[in-house]
Enzyme design. Structure first.
Site, PDB file in Angstrom:
ATOM      1  N   LYS A 124      30.010  37.174  52.937  1.00 52.40           N
ATOM      2  CA  LYS A 124      29.096  38.240  53.358  1.00 52.40           C
ATOM      3  C   LYS A 124      27.658  37.735  53.333  1.00 52.40           C
ATOM      4  O   LYS A 124      26.879  38.006  54.253  1.00 52.40           O
ATOM      5  CB  LYS A 124      29.260  39.469  52.448  1.00 52.40           C
ATOM      6  CG  LYS A 124      30.576  40.196  52.700  1.00 52.40           C
ATOM      7  CD  LYS A 124      30.963  41.187  51.622  1.00 52.40           C
ATOM      8  CE  LYS A 124      32.375  41.702  51.868  1.00 52.40           C
ATOM      9  NZ  LYS A 124      32.909  42.532  50.788  1.00 52.40           N
ATOM     10  N   GLN A 169      31.210  45.119  45.224  1.00 48.69           N
ATOM     11  CA  GLN A 169      32.469  44.425  45.513  1.00 48.69           C
ATOM     12  C   GLN A 169      33.586  44.945  44.603  1.00 48.69           C
ATOM     13  O   GLN A 169      33.440  44.976  43.383  1.00 48.69           O
ATOM     14  CB  GLN A 169      32.268  42.904  45.317  1.00 48.69           C
ATOM     15  CG  GLN A 169      33.479  42.079  45.697  1.00 48.69           C
ATOM     16  CD  GLN A 169      33.838  42.177  47.187  1.00 48.69           C
ATOM     17  OE1 GLN A 169      32.980  42.086  48.053  1.00 48.69           O
ATOM     18  NE2 GLN A 169      35.107  42.373  47.476  1.00 48.69           N
ATOM     19  N   ASP A 193      29.556  50.409  53.128  1.00 46.53           N
ATOM     20  CA  ASP A 193      31.011  50.217  53.049  1.00 46.53           C
ATOM     21  C   ASP A 193      31.750  51.471  53.525  1.00 46.53           C
ATOM     22  O   ASP A 193      32.944  51.429  53.801  1.00 46.53           O
ATOM     23  CB  ASP A 193      31.425  49.930  51.599  1.00 46.53           C
ATOM     24  CG  ASP A 193      31.871  48.492  51.400  1.00 46.53           C
ATOM     25  OD1 ASP A 193      32.215  47.840  52.408  1.00 46.53           O
ATOM     26  OD2 ASP A 193      31.891  48.032  50.247  1.00 46.53           O
TER      27      ASP A 193
END
Ligand code: NAD
Length: 289
Positions: free
Chosen positions: A53, A97, A120
């Site tokens: 990422k 994460q 997200d």
């Protein structure tokens, strides 16, 4: 005749290139997009995902700020960090994460992220907006699957779609996206999960079969209708090799189109994350479409 490959690497690269002028425009205006990534602990797979990422951000000129915290970080410290990131004007997107260490209340952390920075798309407000057909940020993996289908000219409208998996980050939101009265949707969707009796009964009538179960070789050729489109979201490590949920070699003989693992759904997730981050910066700058 084998199935035609749907190339997620190529399609995701196209999406990233489309974002480049938008990032440049924002940067010139003094609104350079910024993504904060919070990593707690030292899970090797998570470290690889976070590195990928960061690289994607660098390549596009998006500011990427990593907060790597030790395994034993307390719930309160994580929540404080999220609060600070919510207030930080150089940060447009916040990504925590997953999975978080077992002592951390994952739900509380995800709920603490400001919905405006939830790139997200896991915050209940964003999932709720998705369900009612008024999305702000779509969750990256399901959105990536939808884009793969759209950009491969796979007609979804009116089709029977079967999805393996009912997680909050893939199966459930994907099903909600594909039933919407919208472009790239309007499908009839069935979800199969661990308690489904005779999944083959459903999969044999699927025009589009999507596997997101995390179970290697779950989808075998006898379960697939001749000419179906098969999307494999699964990522499993078997004998140090990455494989999906689909028996690729055999299913390729029956399907009309299929995604490989790696190089199918995987690269799309990061492209969609970049897209959400750019969108977040545009919203803040007041230039979102
Ligand atoms: P999860 O474990 O949270 O959910 C898996 C779901 O699949 C569950 O709902 C379960 O009911 C169902 N399932 C599991 N085994 C099954 C079986 N044998 N038959 C029927 N249903 C079964 O996983 P997740 O986070 O949704 O991820 C699913 C897979 O997708 C994993 O392999 C994961 O690594 C991969 N994934 C890939 C990306 C990407 O970027 N491509 C992103 C997220 C997840």
């Amino acid at each position: 005749m084998g199935a035609q490959i749907i190339d997620g690497k190529k399609i995701s690269a196209e999406i990233r290139e489309e974002l480049r002028p938008r990032v440049e425009k924002l940067t010139v205006q003094g609104n350079k997009p910024g993504l904060a990534v919070v990593l707690v602990g030292s899970d090797p797979a998570s470290q690889v995902y976070v590195r990928n990422k960061e690289r994607a951000c660098e390549k596009l000129g998006i500011l990427s700020v990593k907060h790597a915290l030790p395994e034993e970080t307390s719930q309160e410290e994580i929540l404080n960090l999220v609060e600070n990131l919510n207030r930080d004007s150089s940060i447009h997107g916040i990504l925590v994460q997953l999975p978080l260490p077992s002592h951390v209340n994952e739900k509380e952390v995800l709920y603490a992220i400001s919905p405006e920075k939830d790139v997200d798309g896991f915050h209940p407000q964003n999932l709720g907006r998705l369900v009612i057909g008024d999305p702000l940020y779509l969750p990256c993996t399901p959105w990536g699957v939808q884009e793969l289908l759209l950009r491969s000219d796979v007609e979804v409208e009116g089709k029977n779609v079967v999805i393996f998996g009912r997680s909050n980050i893939v199966g459930k939101p994907l099903s909600m996206m594909l039933i919407q009265k919208a472009k790239g949707a309007n499908a009839t969707v069935t979800i199969c999960h661990t308690r489904t009796r005779e999944p083959k009964f459903f999969t044999r009538s699927a025009d589009i079969l999507i596997a997101a179960a995390g179970s290697p070789s779950l989808v075998t050729a006898d379960m697939v209708k001749e000419g179906a489109v098969v999307i494999d979201v699964g990522i499993n490590k078997v004998n140090d090799r990455l494989v999906g949920d689909v028996d690729f070699a055999e299913v390729s003989k029956v399907a009309s189109r299929i995604t490989p693992v790696p190089g199918g759904a995987g690269p799309m997730t990061i492209a969609m994350l970049m897209s959400n981050t750019v969108k977040a910066a545009e919203y803040r700058a007041g230039s979102a479409e």
